[in-house]
Write a protein that holds these residues in place. Structure first.
Motif, PDB file in Angstrom:
ATOM      1  N   ARG A   1      37.280  75.520  18.330  1.00 28.60           N
ATOM      2  CA  ARG A   1      37.091  74.291  19.094  1.00 28.60           C
ATOM      3  C   ARG A   1      38.150  73.288  18.638  1.00 28.60           C
ATOM      4  O   ARG A   1      38.705  73.390  17.532  1.00 28.60           O
ATOM      5  CB  ARG A   1      35.691  73.712  18.879  1.00 28.60           C
ATOM      6  CG  ARG A   1      35.470  73.169  17.476  1.00 28.60           C
ATOM      7  CD  ARG A   1      34.049  72.688  17.244  1.00 28.60           C
ATOM      8  NE  ARG A   1      33.882  72.149  15.898  1.00 28.60           N
ATOM      9  CZ  ARG A   1      32.710  71.876  15.336  1.00 28.60           C
ATOM     10  NH1 ARG A   1      31.596  72.101  16.016  1.00 28.60           N
ATOM     11  NH2 ARG A   1      32.662  71.388  14.106  1.00 28.60           N
ATOM     12  N   HIS A   2      38.421  72.300  19.493  1.00 21.66           N
ATOM     13  CA  HIS A   2      39.387  71.242  19.202  1.00 21.66           C
ATOM     14  C   HIS A   2      38.696  69.919  19.540  1.00 21.66           C
ATOM     15  O   HIS A   2      38.880  69.380  20.638  1.00 21.66           O
ATOM     16  CB  HIS A   2      40.648  71.425  20.052  1.00 21.66           C
ATOM     17  CG  HIS A   2      41.199  72.821  20.022  1.00 21.66           C
ATOM     18  ND1 HIS A   2      40.647  73.848  20.752  1.00 21.66           N
ATOM     19  CD2 HIS A   2      42.240  73.347  19.339  1.00 21.66           C
ATOM     20  CE1 HIS A   2      41.331  74.957  20.524  1.00 21.66           C
ATOM     21  NE2 HIS A   2      42.288  74.688  19.674  1.00 21.66           N
TER      22      HIS A   2
ATOM     23  N   LEU B   1      39.350  57.596  22.695  1.00 25.16           N
ATOM     24  CA  LEU B   1      38.587  57.594  23.940  1.00 25.16           C
ATOM     25  C   LEU B   1      37.537  58.698  23.947  1.00 25.16           C
ATOM     26  O   LEU B   1      37.733  59.768  23.362  1.00 25.16           O
ATOM     27  CB  LEU B   1      39.521  57.818  25.134  1.00 25.16           C
ATOM     28  CG  LEU B   1      40.634  56.804  25.364  1.00 25.16           C
ATOM     29  CD1 LEU B   1      41.499  57.251  26.538  1.00 25.16           C
ATOM     30  CD2 LEU B   1      40.067  55.413  25.617  1.00 25.16           C
ATOM     31  N   SER B   2      36.452  58.447  24.638  1.00 23.49           N
ATOM     32  CA  SER B   2      35.453  59.467  24.947  1.00 23.49           C
ATOM     33  C   SER B   2      34.619  58.945  26.105  1.00 23.49           C
ATOM     34  O   SER B   2      34.636  57.751  26.420  1.00 23.49           O
ATOM     35  CB  SER B   2      34.556  59.769  23.746  1.00 23.49           C
ATOM     36  OG  SER B   2      33.786  58.641  23.393  1.00 23.49           O
TER      37      SER B   2
ATOM     38  N   ARG C   1      29.239  74.437  31.924  1.00 22.02           N
ATOM     39  CA  ARG C   1      29.625  73.517  30.860  1.00 22.02           C
ATOM     40  C   ARG C   1      30.886  74.013  30.147  1.00 22.02           C
ATOM     41  O   ARG C   1      31.289  75.158  30.272  1.00 22.02           O
ATOM     42  CB  ARG C   1      28.487  73.372  29.836  1.00 22.02           C
ATOM     43  CG  ARG C   1      27.166  72.939  30.426  1.00 22.02           C
ATOM     44  CD  ARG C   1      27.161  71.485  30.832  1.00 22.02           C
ATOM     45  NE  ARG C   1      27.278  70.614  29.670  1.00 22.02           N
ATOM     46  CZ  ARG C   1      26.242  70.231  28.931  1.00 22.02           C
ATOM     47  NH1 ARG C   1      25.009  70.634  29.229  1.00 22.02           N
ATOM     48  NH2 ARG C   1      26.429  69.411  27.908  1.00 22.02           N
ATOM     49  N   HIS C   2      31.477  73.112  29.359  1.00 17.48           N
ATOM     50  CA  HIS C   2      32.676  73.438  28.607  1.00 17.48           C
ATOM     51  C   HIS C   2      32.331  74.137  27.288  1.00 17.48           C
ATOM     52  O   HIS C   2      31.157  74.195  26.891  1.00 17.48           O
ATOM     53  CB  HIS C   2      33.470  72.169  28.297  1.00 17.48           C
ATOM     54  CG  HIS C   2      34.075  71.519  29.500  1.00 17.48           C
ATOM     55  ND1 HIS C   2      33.355  70.722  30.366  1.00 17.48           N
ATOM     56  CD2 HIS C   2      35.343  71.531  29.981  1.00 17.48           C
ATOM     57  CE1 HIS C   2      34.149  70.289  31.329  1.00 17.48           C
ATOM     58  NE2 HIS C   2      35.351  70.755  31.120  1.00 17.48           N
ATOM     59  N   PHE C   3      33.360  74.621  26.610  1.00 16.43           N
ATOM     60  CA  PHE C   3      33.196  75.223  25.296  1.00 16.43           C
ATOM     61  C   PHE C   3      32.631  74.166  24.350  1.00 16.43           C
ATOM     62  O   PHE C   3      33.112  73.021  24.314  1.00 16.43           O
ATOM     63  CB  PHE C   3      34.545  75.726  24.791  1.00 16.43           C
ATOM     64  CG  PHE C   3      34.462  76.608  23.578  1.00 16.43           C
ATOM     65  CD1 PHE C   3      34.277  77.969  23.709  1.00 16.43           C
ATOM     66  CD2 PHE C   3      34.574  76.068  22.304  1.00 16.43           C
ATOM     67  CE1 PHE C   3      34.207  78.795  22.594  1.00 16.43           C
ATOM     68  CE2 PHE C   3      34.503  76.873  21.186  1.00 16.43           C
ATOM     69  CZ  PHE C   3      34.322  78.238  21.320  1.00 16.43           C
ATOM     70  N   PRO C   4      31.605  74.505  23.570  1.00 20.43           N
ATOM     71  CA  PRO C   4      30.941  73.500  22.729  1.00 20.43           C
ATOM     72  C   PRO C   4      31.899  72.809  21.753  1.00 20.43           C
ATOM     73  O   PRO C   4      32.671  73.454  21.049  1.00 20.43           O
ATOM     74  CB  PRO C   4      29.888  74.317  21.968  1.00 20.43           C
ATOM     75  CG  PRO C   4      29.620  75.490  22.858  1.00 20.43           C
ATOM     76  CD  PRO C   4      30.943  75.819  23.495  1.00 20.43           C
ATOM     77  N   GLY C   5      31.823  71.481  21.738  1.00 22.62           N
ATOM     78  CA  GLY C   5      32.600  70.697  20.781  1.00 22.62           C
ATOM     79  C   GLY C   5      34.082  70.611  21.054  1.00 22.62           C
ATOM     80  O   GLY C   5      34.835  70.141  20.208  1.00 22.62           O
ATOM     81  N   ASP C   6      34.503  71.011  22.241  1.00 23.66           N
ATOM     82  CA  ASP C   6      35.932  71.096  22.528  1.00 23.66           C
ATOM     83  C   ASP C   6      36.413  69.890  23.334  1.00 23.66           C
ATOM     84  O   ASP C   6      35.807  69.534  24.347  1.00 23.66           O
ATOM     85  CB  ASP C   6      36.221  72.375  23.319  1.00 23.66           C
ATOM     86  CG  ASP C   6      37.679  72.765  23.266  1.00 23.66           C
ATOM     87  OD1 ASP C   6      38.239  72.811  22.162  1.00 23.66           O
ATOM     88  OD2 ASP C   6      38.255  73.041  24.340  1.00 23.66           O
ATOM     89  N   ARG C   7      37.518  69.253  22.866  1.00 26.88           N
ATOM     90  CA  ARG C   7      38.173  68.139  23.565  1.00 26.88           C
ATOM     91  C   ARG C   7      37.192  67.035  23.955  1.00 26.88           C
ATOM     92  O   ARG C   7      37.224  66.502  25.061  1.00 26.88           O
ATOM     93  CB  ARG C   7      38.914  68.644  24.798  1.00 26.88           C
ATOM     94  CG  ARG C   7      40.295  69.210  24.520  1.00 26.88           C
ATOM     95  CD  ARG C   7      40.295  70.670  24.214  1.00 26.88           C
ATOM     96  NE  ARG C   7      41.645  71.246  24.184  1.00 26.88           N
ATOM     97  CZ  ARG C   7      41.905  72.536  23.963  1.00 26.88           C
ATOM     98  NH1 ARG C   7      40.917  73.392  23.756  1.00 26.88           N
ATOM     99  NH2 ARG C   7      43.146  72.966  23.932  1.00 26.88           N
ATOM    100  N   LEU C   8      36.319  66.690  23.031  1.00 22.65           N
ATOM    101  CA  LEU C   8      35.362  65.611  23.250  1.00 22.65           C
ATOM    102  C   LEU C   8      36.021  64.235  23.204  1.00 22.65           C
ATOM    103  O   LEU C   8      35.559  63.288  23.854  1.00 22.65           O
ATOM    104  CB  LEU C   8      34.271  65.663  22.177  1.00 22.65           C
ATOM    105  CG  LEU C   8      33.345  66.869  22.202  1.00 22.65           C
ATOM    106  CD1 LEU C   8      32.544  66.919  20.896  1.00 22.65           C
ATOM    107  CD2 LEU C   8      32.421  66.809  23.398  1.00 22.65           C
ATOM    108  N   TYR C   9      37.067  64.134  22.390  1.00 16.76           N
ATOM    109  CA  TYR C   9      37.768  62.877  22.173  1.00 16.76           C
ATOM    110  C   TYR C   9      39.256  63.068  22.443  1.00 16.76           C
ATOM    111  O   TYR C   9      39.781  64.181  22.370  1.00 16.76           O
ATOM    112  CB  TYR C   9      37.586  62.387  20.732  1.00 16.76           C
ATOM    113  CG  TYR C   9      36.144  62.214  20.319  1.00 16.76           C
ATOM    114  CD1 TYR C   9      35.493  61.000  20.490  1.00 16.76           C
ATOM    115  CD2 TYR C   9      35.435  63.270  19.749  1.00 16.76           C
ATOM    116  CE1 TYR C   9      34.165  60.837  20.110  1.00 16.76           C
ATOM    117  CE2 TYR C   9      34.103  63.119  19.370  1.00 16.76           C
ATOM    118  CZ  TYR C   9      33.480  61.906  19.555  1.00 16.76           C
ATOM    119  OH  TYR C   9      32.171  61.750  19.180  1.00 16.76           O
TER     120      TYR C   9
END
Length: 265
Positions: free
Chosen positions: A22-23, A137-138, A42-50
């Protein structure tokens, strides 16, 4: 699942998950995982959240939409991002940031004051390359993907090995910043799979399209140096700029290292 090679001969492809990443902050350190749970739509968990804006980007957290990656702190724009090491704790929301020669930083990404601390720290850590104010950002439910269709990304390690053999030098798979690394497919077989379905562990995904690569891959993720003009080399070698696949999740399911991967018609 039988596949056909260039001679027309069919053979069965046996493949498995060799790594998961994840990133959490777009552009920054990949984080290895042992297992994840994928959810349909849904997206890959924890990925590109910010993401860290080099502002202003035009991103509105109240009505979030896709914004070009070149508006953010990413490797395609700042090679020195690879010299910053980050680690995110999903349970606490805490992010640690490290760079040689700089004081260590630990921040809560949900705390506005801590976000300002991270922005100031990154401005100094990245140096003169930063020519505009930074802003973390988020937005709830939003992911900062390079392509809006890219919910999950998969990398065929055999394709990477074939490419590095033709280049005559190592190519770290982490240059491609994929979520799932797969071992066992023939090199480049994935380029013709748009519209097909893939079972990965207990989840089922649909192939959206191959990933067109950009200048981020020119940066060595270990050194933070631009050392290979990888995208031109891809085109000169194969006549395309693809490496990896974008997919969407069709059915929920767990995915772990070592799980089987099967492609369907």
């Amino acid at each position: 699942m039988p596949e056909t090679d260039g001679s027309g001969t069919q053979h069965r492809v046996s493949a498995s998950v060799s790594a998961l990443y994840r990133h959490p902050v777009k552009g920054f350190t990949p984080e290895p995982l042992d297992r994840v749970s994928l959810t349909a739509g849904r997206h890959f968990p924890g990925d590109r959240l910010y993401a860290v804006e080099v502002g202003p980007s035009g991103f509105d957290p109240d009505t979030p939409g896709h914004v070009s990656k070149m508006k953010f702190v990413v490797l395609a724009r700042f090679a020195a991002v690879a010299k910053v090491r980050t680690r995110w704790d999903a349970a606490t929301g805490l992010l640690s940031a490290r760079r040689e020669g700089r004081p260590d930083l630990d921040v809560d990404l949900d705390d506005p004051a801590d976000r300002r601390r991270l922005e100031a720290w990154l401005s100094e850590a990245l140096g003169d390359d930063v020519d505009a104010p930074l802003k973390v950002l988020s937005a709830k439910g939003h992911r900062f993907m390079d392509d809006p269709a890219g919910h999950v990304s998969i990398l065929n390690l055999a394709s990477v090995r074939d490419f590095e053999a033709r280049l005559g030098r190592p190519v770290d798979p982490l240059r491609f910043r994929a979520n799932i690394h797969v071992e066992g497919w023939p090199a480049w077989v994935e380029n013709d799979w748009a519209g097909r379905e893939i079972a990965v562990g207990g989840a089922r995904l649909a192939v959206v399209k191959p990933i067109v690569r950009c200048g981020a891959t020119h940066v060595d993720p270990a050194t933070g140096e631009r050392d290979i003009d990888l995208v031109p080399a891809l085109f000169e070698t194969y006549g395309h700029r693809w490496c990896g696949l974008y997919l969407s999740v069709m059915t929920d399911g767990p995915v772990a290292i070592g799980d089987p991967v099967e492609i369907f018609a």
